[in-house]
Write a protein that holds these residues in place. Structure first.
Motif, PDB file in Angstrom:
ATOM      1  N   HIS A 292       4.136   9.088  -7.561  1.00  0.00           N
ATOM      2  CA  HIS A 292       4.205  10.540  -7.721  1.00  0.00           C
ATOM      3  C   HIS A 292       3.995  11.206  -6.361  1.00  0.00           C
ATOM      4  O   HIS A 292       3.008  10.940  -5.690  1.00  0.00           O
ATOM      5  CB  HIS A 292       3.105  11.030  -8.665  1.00  0.00           C
ATOM      6  CG  HIS A 292       3.461  10.843 -10.107  1.00  0.00           C
ATOM      7  ND1 HIS A 292       4.154  11.789 -10.818  1.00  0.00           N
ATOM      8  CD2 HIS A 292       3.232   9.828 -10.961  1.00  0.00           C
ATOM      9  CE1 HIS A 292       4.336  11.366 -12.050  1.00  0.00           C
ATOM     10  NE2 HIS A 292       3.784  10.172 -12.160  1.00  0.00           N
ATOM     11  N   GLU A 293       4.900  12.063  -5.981  1.00  0.00           N
ATOM     12  CA  GLU A 293       4.738  12.851  -4.755  1.00  0.00           C
ATOM     13  C   GLU A 293       3.826  14.036  -5.075  1.00  0.00           C
ATOM     14  O   GLU A 293       4.081  14.784  -6.029  1.00  0.00           O
ATOM     15  CB  GLU A 293       6.127  13.343  -4.322  1.00  0.00           C
ATOM     16  CG  GLU A 293       6.107  14.315  -3.187  1.00  0.00           C
ATOM     17  CD  GLU A 293       6.524  13.677  -1.859  1.00  0.00           C
ATOM     18  OE1 GLU A 293       7.050  14.401  -1.033  1.00  0.00           O
ATOM     19  OE2 GLU A 293       6.294  12.460  -1.666  1.00  0.00           O
ATOM     20  N   LEU A 294       2.751  14.210  -4.318  1.00  0.00           N
ATOM     21  CA  LEU A 294       1.827  15.314  -4.605  1.00  0.00           C
ATOM     22  C   LEU A 294       2.422  16.636  -4.128  1.00  0.00           C
ATOM     23  O   LEU A 294       2.794  16.752  -2.950  1.00  0.00           O
ATOM     24  CB  LEU A 294       0.499  15.075  -3.874  1.00  0.00           C
ATOM     25  CG  LEU A 294      -0.414  14.001  -4.449  1.00  0.00           C
ATOM     26  CD1 LEU A 294      -1.545  13.707  -3.467  1.00  0.00           C
ATOM     27  CD2 LEU A 294      -0.980  14.461  -5.786  1.00  0.00           C
ATOM     28  N   PRO A 295       2.521  17.639  -5.005  1.00  0.00           N
ATOM     29  CA  PRO A 295       3.006  18.950  -4.552  1.00  0.00           C
ATOM     30  C   PRO A 295       1.940  19.604  -3.663  1.00  0.00           C
ATOM     31  O   PRO A 295       0.796  19.765  -4.090  1.00  0.00           O
ATOM     32  CB  PRO A 295       3.202  19.740  -5.842  1.00  0.00           C
ATOM     33  CG  PRO A 295       2.975  18.779  -6.960  1.00  0.00           C
ATOM     34  CD  PRO A 295       2.188  17.638  -6.435  1.00  0.00           C
ATOM     35  N   LEU A 296       2.310  19.982  -2.442  1.00  0.00           N
ATOM     36  CA  LEU A 296       1.321  20.505  -1.485  1.00  0.00           C
ATOM     37  C   LEU A 296       0.538  21.675  -2.065  1.00  0.00           C
ATOM     38  O   LEU A 296      -0.674  21.790  -1.865  1.00  0.00           O
ATOM     39  CB  LEU A 296       2.021  20.976  -0.205  1.00  0.00           C
ATOM     40  CG  LEU A 296       2.695  19.907   0.659  1.00  0.00           C
ATOM     41  CD1 LEU A 296       3.286  20.541   1.911  1.00  0.00           C
ATOM     42  CD2 LEU A 296       1.698  18.808   1.038  1.00  0.00           C
ATOM     43  N   GLU A 297       1.244  22.557  -2.802  1.00  0.00           N
ATOM     44  CA  GLU A 297       0.585  23.791  -3.257  1.00  0.00           C
ATOM     45  C   GLU A 297      -0.511  23.523  -4.283  1.00  0.00           C
ATOM     46  O   GLU A 297      -1.361  24.372  -4.533  1.00  0.00           O
ATOM     47  CB  GLU A 297       1.613  24.794  -3.792  1.00  0.00           C
ATOM     48  CG  GLU A 297       2.311  24.416  -5.083  1.00  0.00           C
ATOM     49  CD  GLU A 297       3.446  23.398  -4.918  1.00  0.00           C
ATOM     50  OE1 GLU A 297       3.682  22.937  -3.790  1.00  0.00           O
ATOM     51  OE2 GLU A 297       4.076  23.057  -5.947  1.00  0.00           O
ATOM     52  N   GLN A 298      -0.541  22.316  -4.882  1.00  0.00           N
ATOM     53  CA  GLN A 298      -1.574  22.026  -5.885  1.00  0.00           C
ATOM     54  C   GLN A 298      -2.834  21.405  -5.270  1.00  0.00           C
ATOM     55  O   GLN A 298      -3.848  21.298  -5.948  1.00  0.00           O
ATOM     56  CB  GLN A 298      -1.024  21.053  -6.940  1.00  0.00           C
ATOM     57  CG  GLN A 298       0.001  21.671  -7.878  1.00  0.00           C
ATOM     58  CD  GLN A 298       0.468  20.675  -8.923  1.00  0.00           C
ATOM     59  OE1 GLN A 298       0.115  19.502  -8.889  1.00  0.00           O
ATOM     60  NE2 GLN A 298       1.288  21.137  -9.847  1.00  0.00           N
TER      61      GLN A 298
ATOM     62  N   ARG B 214      -9.397  23.758   2.614  1.00  0.00           N
ATOM     63  CA  ARG B 214      -8.131  24.483   2.810  1.00  0.00           C
ATOM     64  C   ARG B 214      -7.014  23.823   2.012  1.00  0.00           C
ATOM     65  O   ARG B 214      -7.151  22.676   1.562  1.00  0.00           O
ATOM     66  CB  ARG B 214      -7.784  24.507   4.303  1.00  0.00           C
ATOM     67  CG  ARG B 214      -7.651  23.121   4.903  1.00  0.00           C
ATOM     68  CD  ARG B 214      -6.995  23.141   6.269  1.00  0.00           C
ATOM     69  NE  ARG B 214      -6.970  21.812   6.849  1.00  0.00           N
ATOM     70  CZ  ARG B 214      -6.123  20.845   6.502  1.00  0.00           C
ATOM     71  NH1 ARG B 214      -5.233  21.049   5.542  1.00  0.00           N
ATOM     72  NH2 ARG B 214      -6.158  19.662   7.081  1.00  0.00           N
ATOM     73  N   PRO B 215      -5.862  24.538   1.831  1.00  0.00           N
ATOM     74  CA  PRO B 215      -4.721  23.929   1.145  1.00  0.00           C
ATOM     75  C   PRO B 215      -4.197  22.733   1.933  1.00  0.00           C
ATOM     76  O   PRO B 215      -4.331  22.681   3.165  1.00  0.00           O
ATOM     77  CB  PRO B 215      -3.677  25.048   1.126  1.00  0.00           C
ATOM     78  CG  PRO B 215      -4.432  26.307   1.354  1.00  0.00           C
ATOM     79  CD  PRO B 215      -5.626  25.943   2.188  1.00  0.00           C
ATOM     80  N   MET B 216      -3.596  21.798   1.224  1.00  0.00           N
ATOM     81  CA  MET B 216      -3.044  20.595   1.851  1.00  0.00           C
ATOM     82  C   MET B 216      -1.798  20.961   2.669  1.00  0.00           C
ATOM     83  O   MET B 216      -1.011  21.808   2.263  1.00  0.00           O
ATOM     84  CB  MET B 216      -2.660  19.601   0.741  1.00  0.00           C
ATOM     85  CG  MET B 216      -2.051  18.330   1.235  1.00  0.00           C
ATOM     86  SD  MET B 216      -1.606  17.287  -0.208  1.00  0.00           S
ATOM     87  CE  MET B 216      -0.799  15.921   0.605  1.00  0.00           C
ATOM     88  N   ARG B 217      -1.663  20.301   3.842  1.00  0.00           N
ATOM     89  CA  ARG B 217      -0.449  20.432   4.654  1.00  0.00           C
ATOM     90  C   ARG B 217       0.311  19.105   4.582  1.00  0.00           C
ATOM     91  O   ARG B 217      -0.264  18.076   4.229  1.00  0.00           O
ATOM     92  CB  ARG B 217      -0.815  20.724   6.112  1.00  0.00           C
ATOM     93  CG  ARG B 217      -1.608  21.999   6.323  1.00  0.00           C
ATOM     94  CD  ARG B 217      -1.757  22.284   7.802  1.00  0.00           C
ATOM     95  NE  ARG B 217      -2.419  21.183   8.512  1.00  0.00           N
ATOM     96  CZ  ARG B 217      -3.613  21.271   9.104  1.00  0.00           C
ATOM     97  NH1 ARG B 217      -4.282  22.407   9.084  1.00  0.00           N
ATOM     98  NH2 ARG B 217      -4.124  20.226   9.744  1.00  0.00           N
ATOM     99  N   SER B 218       1.583  19.127   5.003  1.00  0.00           N
ATOM    100  CA  SER B 218       2.367  17.883   4.874  1.00  0.00           C
ATOM    101  C   SER B 218       1.795  16.767   5.755  1.00  0.00           C
ATOM    102  O   SER B 218       1.883  15.592   5.394  1.00  0.00           O
ATOM    103  CB  SER B 218       3.838  18.124   5.160  1.00  0.00           C
ATOM    104  OG  SER B 218       3.968  18.749   6.400  1.00  0.00           O
ATOM    105  N   ASP B 219       1.158  17.121   6.874  1.00  0.00           N
ATOM    106  CA  ASP B 219       0.601  16.041   7.718  1.00  0.00           C
ATOM    107  C   ASP B 219      -0.753  15.519   7.181  1.00  0.00           C
ATOM    108  O   ASP B 219      -1.384  14.670   7.803  1.00  0.00           O
ATOM    109  CB  ASP B 219       0.478  16.482   9.191  1.00  0.00           C
ATOM    110  CG  ASP B 219      -0.453  17.675   9.362  1.00  0.00           C
ATOM    111  OD1 ASP B 219      -0.816  18.302   8.340  1.00  0.00           O
ATOM    112  OD2 ASP B 219      -0.823  17.997  10.508  1.00  0.00           O
ATOM    113  N   ASP B 220      -1.183  16.025   6.016  1.00  0.00           N
ATOM    114  CA  ASP B 220      -2.414  15.508   5.390  1.00  0.00           C
ATOM    115  C   ASP B 220      -2.130  14.335   4.453  1.00  0.00           C
ATOM    116  O   ASP B 220      -3.068  13.745   3.911  1.00  0.00           O
ATOM    117  CB  ASP B 220      -3.089  16.589   4.521  1.00  0.00           C
ATOM    118  CG  ASP B 220      -3.677  17.719   5.348  1.00  0.00           C
ATOM    119  OD1 ASP B 220      -4.195  17.439   6.437  1.00  0.00           O
ATOM    120  OD2 ASP B 220      -3.603  18.877   4.884  1.00  0.00           O
ATOM    121  N   ARG B 221      -0.845  14.030   4.210  1.00  0.00           N
ATOM    122  CA  ARG B 221      -0.533  13.062   3.141  1.00  0.00           C
ATOM    123  C   ARG B 221      -1.277  11.738   3.316  1.00  0.00           C
ATOM    124  O   ARG B 221      -1.860  11.223   2.361  1.00  0.00           O
ATOM    125  CB  ARG B 221       0.978  12.787   3.077  1.00  0.00           C
ATOM    126  CG  ARG B 221       1.719  13.893   2.400  1.00  0.00           C
ATOM    127  CD  ARG B 221       3.066  13.472   1.851  1.00  0.00           C
ATOM    128  NE  ARG B 221       3.773  14.673   1.411  1.00  0.00           N
ATOM    129  CZ  ARG B 221       3.560  15.290   0.261  1.00  0.00           C
ATOM    130  NH1 ARG B 221       2.707  14.799  -0.604  1.00  0.00           N
ATOM    131  NH2 ARG B 221       4.199  16.407  -0.042  1.00  0.00           N
TER     132      ARG B 221
END
Ligand SMILES: CC(C)(COP(=O)(O)OP(=O)(O)OC[C@H]1O[C@@H](n2cnc3c(N)ncnc32)[C@H](O)[C@@H]1OP(=O)(O)O)[C@@H](O)C(=O)NCCC(=O)NCCS
Length: 391
Positions: free
Chosen positions: A34-40, A6-13
Motif C-alpha cells: 500500500h502506498e501511503l497517501p502523504l496527506e493522511q 508535521r505532515p509527511m513529505r515525499s522524502d519521508d517515505r
C-alpha cells in the motif's frame, strides 16, 4: 533535541516505513503493498530524523442514525530509541489540535495500549466483537437463492450495508475508497475472497464477504472468516446461514463480527454463538458541542442537562455546557450552571453509549444527581454501540 510534528513529505517515505514496519513488525512480504497517501500521515521529526508516525483517516461513525465525521487514528508508532520521551503523546496532542482546528467533531482509534490514549482524552467507545458458530448449529432452510456478486453490484451492496449500519450505533460510515481499498480487495495472506448476496423483491437484503482460512484445530478443513456478514431481514439471515452451512463437509465454523449480544444468537437453537474475541475501540469528542449536535437521538427523547467538563488537551471543550434534546436533535450552548461534572474522556464514553451515566458515577468518573443521571441516560441511552471495521 528538537521535536517537530508535521505532515509527511515525499522524502519521508524511507523514515516512515522504517519506523512503522518495525513498530508493527510488518513481514517483508507485506511491505510496499500500500502506498501511503502523504496527506493522511503525520511525522514526528527529531534532529532531522523521522522518529514517529501516525495516520489520520477521514470517515464517519453512525450514532443515532446520523453519520458523525471522524478522524480515525492509526499507525501510531515511535522508533525504539526514541520511546519513553512523550513522542507519541506529542503526536496525538498535535494531531488532535489540528483536527479541532479543521472542525472535526469526533476521533476514534484501536489502542495497542490504553493508557497512552486515556492521557489525551480518549475512552472506550465501542467493542469489536468476533463470534463463531459451528456450521452444524446454523439455521438452515433459507429459501432465497444465494448469488455471487461482483464489483458491478457494489452500489447495491453499499446501499444494503448503509441501511444496516446507520441503524446501529458505532458502525463506520465507509467512504467509497474504503470499500475499494480494504473490503473488496484481495486478502493480504493471499487467500481467495468470496462474495455472496441474497435479494428480496430485487433488493439486496443481505450479503457476506469471506475467506476460507486455516482450521482452528488440526490440518483438516477450514474456517469461514467473514469480512462482512450483513443481513436485514429474517429470511436474509436464514438464507445466508443456509449457504454458509453448505460448506460443512470441510469447513467448521462461521466467524463474523457482530453486536455485543448478536441477534443471530436469537435464531440459533442452543448457546452455540461463541465469543472469539472482544477488543474495544476508543473514541473522543474533539469538538464537544459539534459532536453532541452531530449525532442523532431517539425521537421520543425530550431532556436537558448541564455538565461541567474538563479537557486538558483541547481547552476549548473545558467549561459548563447545557445540552437539550428534542425531536431527535441536540442543542448545546455554554452555560453558567454547575451541576453534573466530568472529564472529556468520560463524556465521550457516555456519548457513544458504551458507559452508562449510572456506571460513570459508580466508577467515580461522573459527579451527578440522580435527576441528572436520569437525564443523561435518557439522552445517550439506546442501542449498544459496536463496530465491525478494523483500521
Ligand atoms: C506505544 C508507543 C507508540 C509509545 O510511544 P512513546 O513515544 O514511547 O510513548 P510516550 O512516551 O508518549 O508515552 C506516553 C504514555 O503512554 C503510555 N505508554 C507508552 N508506551 C507504553 C507501552 N509500551 N505500554 C503501555 N503504556 C505505554 C504511558 O502511560 C506513557 O506515559 P508514562 O511514560 O508517563 O507512563 C511505542 O511504544 C510504539 O511505537 N510501540 C509499537 C507500536 C504500537 O504499539 N503503537 C500503538 C498503536 S495503537
Amino acid at each position: 533535541m528538537s521535536l517537530e510534528i508535521r505532515p509527511m513529505r515525499s522524502d519521508d517515505r524511507e523514515g516512515v516505513h522504517r519506523v512503522s514496519h518495525q513498530a508493527f513488525n510488518v513481514p517483508k512480504s507485506q511491505r510496499g503493498k500500500h502506498e501511503l497517501p502523504l496527506e493522511q500521515v503525520r511525522v514526528a521529526e527529531e534532529d532531522g530524523r523521522v522518529v514517529g508516525t501516525t495516520r489520520v483517516y477521514d470517515f464517519g461513525h453512525w450514532f443515532g442514525g446520523r453519520s458523525v465525521q471522524t478522524a480515525g487514528i492509526a499507525m501510531v508508532a515511535v522508533s525504539p530509541e526514541a520511546r519513553g520521551h512523550k513522542v507519541a503523546e506529542a503526536l496525538m496532542t498535535e494531531t488532535l489540535r489540528e483536527q479541532r482546528a479543521a472542525g472535526t467533531p469526533f476521533s476514534s482509534l484501536y489502542p495497542a495500549t490504553v493508557s497512552l490514549y486515556r492521557r489525551v482524552g480518549y475512552e472506550y467507545a465501542a467493542p469489536r466483537t468476533e463470534w463463531e458458530v459451528n456450521l452444524r448449529s446454523l439455521p438452515k432452510g433459507g429459501v432465497l437463492e444465494p448469488e455471487v456478486w461482483t464489483d458491478d453490484d457494489l452500489d447495491e451492496i453499499i446501499a444494503c450495508r448503509t441501511a444496516w449500519a446507520s441503524a446501529n450505533n458505532g458502525q463506520l460510515d465507509r467512504p467509497r475508497w474504503w470499500w475499494e481499498d480494504r473490503i473488496t480487495t484481495p486478502d493480504w495472506d493471499d487467500l481467495d475472497v468470496y462474495r455472496l448476496c441474497v435479494r428480496e423483491g430485487g433488493e439486496v437484503t443481505g450479503y457476506m464477504i469471506y475467506t476460507q482460512g486455516k482450521p482452528k484445530r488440526g490440518d483438516w478443513g477450514y474456517e469461514i472468516g467473514c469480512r462482512d456478514f450483513v443481513w436485514r431481514t429474517p429470511e436474509a439471515a436464514r438464507s445466508l446461514t443456509t449457504v454458509a452451512a453448505r460448506h460443512r463437509s470441510l469447513a467448521h465454523h462461521l466467524q463474523f463480527y457482530g453486536a455485543p449480544v448478536d441477534p443471530l444468537a436469537f435464531l440459533v437453537n442452543e448457546q452455540d454463538v461463541k465469543l472469539v474475541e472482544r477488543f474495544n475501540m476508543m473514541g473522543r469528542l474533539v469538538d464537544l458541542p459539534a459532536a453532541i449536535e452531530a449525532r442523532g437521538y431517539g425521537p421520543h427523547v425530550e431532556a436537558s442537562v448541564e455538565v461541567t467538563v474538563t479537557d486538558s488537551v483541547l481547552g476549548e471543550n473545558t467549561g459548563t455546557w447545557s445540552i437539550s434534546v428534542a425531536e431527535g436533535r441536540a442543542k448545546v450552548a455554554p452555560s453558567n450552571g454547575t451541576r453534573a461534572s466530568t472529564d472529556i474522556a468520560t463524556l465521550s464514553a457516555i456519548w457513544t453509549g458504551i458507559l452508562s451515566p449510572h456506571d460513570a458515577v459508580r466508577t467515580g468518573r461522573l459527579e451527578a444527581s440522580a435527576g441528572d443521571v436520569a437525564a443523561l441516560e435518557a439522552i445517550f441511552g439506546g442501542r449498544a454501540p459496536w463496530v465491525a471495521d478494523w483500521f
